[in-house]
Motif scaffolding. Structure first.
Motif, PDB file in Angstrom:
ATOM      1  N   VAL A 222       0.868  -1.170   0.000  1.00 50.96           N
ATOM      2  CA  VAL A 222       0.000   0.000   0.000  1.00 50.96           C
ATOM      3  C   VAL A 222       0.907   1.222   0.000  1.00 50.96           C
ATOM      4  N   LEU A 223       0.698   2.124  -0.959  1.00 55.44           N
ATOM      5  CA  LEU A 223       1.441   3.371  -1.015  1.00 55.44           C
ATOM      6  C   LEU A 223       0.557   4.492  -0.498  1.00 55.44           C
ATOM      7  N   THR A 224       1.136   5.374   0.316  1.00 50.41           N
ATOM      8  CA  THR A 224       0.411   6.527   0.816  1.00 50.41           C
ATOM      9  C   THR A 224       1.298   7.756   0.680  1.00 50.41           C
ATOM     10  N   LEU A 225       0.782   8.797   0.054  1.00 52.85           N
ATOM     11  CA  LEU A 225       1.498  10.055  -0.090  1.00 52.85           C
ATOM     12  C   LEU A 225       0.871  11.069   0.846  1.00 52.85           C
ATOM     13  N   SER A 226       1.704  11.664   1.707  1.00 55.06           N
ATOM     14  CA  SER A 226       1.235  12.651   2.685  1.00 55.06           C
ATOM     15  C   SER A 226       2.044  13.930   2.537  1.00 55.06           C
ATOM     16  N   ASP A 227       1.455  15.045   2.970  1.00 59.25           N
ATOM     17  CA  ASP A 227       2.213  16.300   2.959  1.00 59.25           C
ATOM     18  C   ASP A 227       3.099  16.370   4.201  1.00 59.25           C
ATOM     19  N   SER A 228       3.839  17.459   4.345  1.00 63.41           N
ATOM     20  CA  SER A 228       4.795  17.573   5.444  1.00 63.41           C
ATOM     21  C   SER A 228       4.121  17.633   6.818  1.00 63.41           C
ATOM     22  N   LYS A 229       2.829  17.929   6.866  1.00 63.20           N
ATOM     23  CA  LYS A 229       2.093  17.975   8.137  1.00 63.20           C
ATOM     24  C   LYS A 229       1.471  16.624   8.487  1.00 63.20           C
TER      25      LYS A 229
ATOM     26  N   ALA B  13      -0.876  15.069   6.578  1.00 59.15           N
ATOM     27  CA  ALA B  13      -2.212  14.900   5.987  1.00 59.15           C
ATOM     28  C   ALA B  13      -2.101  14.017   4.748  1.00 59.15           C
ATOM     29  N   GLU B  14      -2.898  12.954   4.708  1.00 60.38           N
ATOM     30  CA  GLU B  14      -2.870  12.017   3.587  1.00 60.38           C
ATOM     31  C   GLU B  14      -3.444  12.675   2.339  1.00 60.38           C
ATOM     32  N   LEU B  15      -2.674  12.647   1.255  1.00 59.56           N
ATOM     33  CA  LEU B  15      -3.121  13.210  -0.017  1.00 59.56           C
ATOM     34  C   LEU B  15      -3.757  12.154  -0.904  1.00 59.56           C
ATOM     35  N   VAL B  16      -3.128  10.994  -0.983  1.00 60.25           N
ATOM     36  CA  VAL B  16      -3.629   9.913  -1.834  1.00 60.25           C
ATOM     37  C   VAL B  16      -3.032   8.595  -1.350  1.00 60.25           C
ATOM     38  N   SER B  17      -3.779   7.522  -1.574  1.00 56.07           N
ATOM     39  CA  SER B  17      -3.331   6.189  -1.192  1.00 56.07           C
ATOM     40  C   SER B  17      -3.753   5.206  -2.275  1.00 56.07           C
ATOM     41  N   ALA B  18      -2.945   4.148  -2.469  1.00 58.10           N
ATOM     42  CA  ALA B  18      -3.276   3.147  -3.487  1.00 58.10           C
ATOM     43  C   ALA B  18      -2.773   1.784  -3.049  1.00 58.10           C
TER      44      ALA B  18
END
Length: 97
Positions: free
Chosen positions: A20-27, A29-34
């Motif tokens: 599972v990949l998850t992209l989050s910002d520096s704070k 907060a999850e931006l997108v997951s796949a």
């Protein structure tokens, strides 16, 4: 011939590894997951980054497992990949005897 290799861990339950990949910002907060891409079990994230800054890419097992022998290969950037195939439909030439 095409084949897909599915990572297998014989001592895990279930033995199949699904990333599972998850992209989050520096704070954080999850931006997108796949966890997959169309009919493939390999996750792909396609995301336009709105602003410069630090981002966090997390890779984990779908069951939140982790081990020292988990190895990941990640490609990040503007990378072309096939998203579909369009077959041109045309009448074939008549068979000759």
């Amino acid at each position: 011939m095409t084949r897909a290799l599915i990572p297998y861990m014989s001592d895990a339950v279930p033995g199949w590894f699904q990333a599972v990949l998850t992209l989050s910002d520096s704070k954080g907060a999850e931006l997108v997951s796949a966890d997959h891409f169309r009919f493939s079990q390999e996750p792909v994230i396609e995301e336009e980054i709105a602003e410069e800054g630090d981002y966090i890419l997390s890779v984990r097992d779908v069951l939140n497992r982790g081990r020292e022998d988990f190895v990941y290969r990640i490609a990040i950037g503007e990378i072309p990949y096939v998203t579909g195939i369009f077959l041109w439909a045309e009448n074939p030439a008549p068979m000759r005897e």
